[in-house]
Write a protein that holds these residues in place. Structure first.
Motif: not given
Length: 119
Positions: A26-27, A47-53, A70-78, A95-101
């Motif tokens: 469910i990435f 840095a943080a990024i939400t589901v909505g970008g 990249d949701n298709g590749n289930k990858t986050v970049y920095l 990674l988490g269900a809520m916004q990362v703070t």
């Protein structure tokens, strides 16, 4: 469930791109972040990024670092440009269900990847 890569040693002014690949199915509905911890210092949210970008950055990296997903590749970049010696730290993806703070990281952590910036 999170595998980070891309760390290394660079000179000041150089660039590195960190990647964090997830095996969580469910990435695409999870929120992501990158933390770092330097020797003798507390962990901080870079840095943080939400589901909505939507993105947020530590003040000291604004304009130099870019988080993306990249949701298709289930990858986050920095993407880290114009690196400075004070960026030297172990970087962790999160990674988490809520916004990362800073005070509420997600429940999933990747292994750290070391970034060393020499002057």
């Amino acid at each position: 469930q999170l595998q980070a890569s891309g760390g290394g040693s660079v000179q000041a002014g150089g660039s590195l791109r960190l990647s964090c690949k997830s095996s969580i199915t469910i990435f695409r509905i999870m929120n992501m972040g990158w933390f770092r911890q330097a020797p003798g210092k507390e962990r901080e949210l870079v840095a943080a990024i939400t589901v909505g970008g939507n993105t947020n950055y530590l003040d000291s990296v604004k304009g130099r670092f870019t988080i993306s997903r990249d949701n298709g590749n289930k990858t986050v970049y920095l993407q880290m440009n114009n690196l400075k010696p004070e960026d030297t730290a172990v970087y962790y993806c999160n990674l988490g269900a809520m916004q990362v703070t800073m005070n509420q990281p997600g429940v999933y952590w990747g292994r750290g990847t070391l970034v060393t910036v020499s002057s």
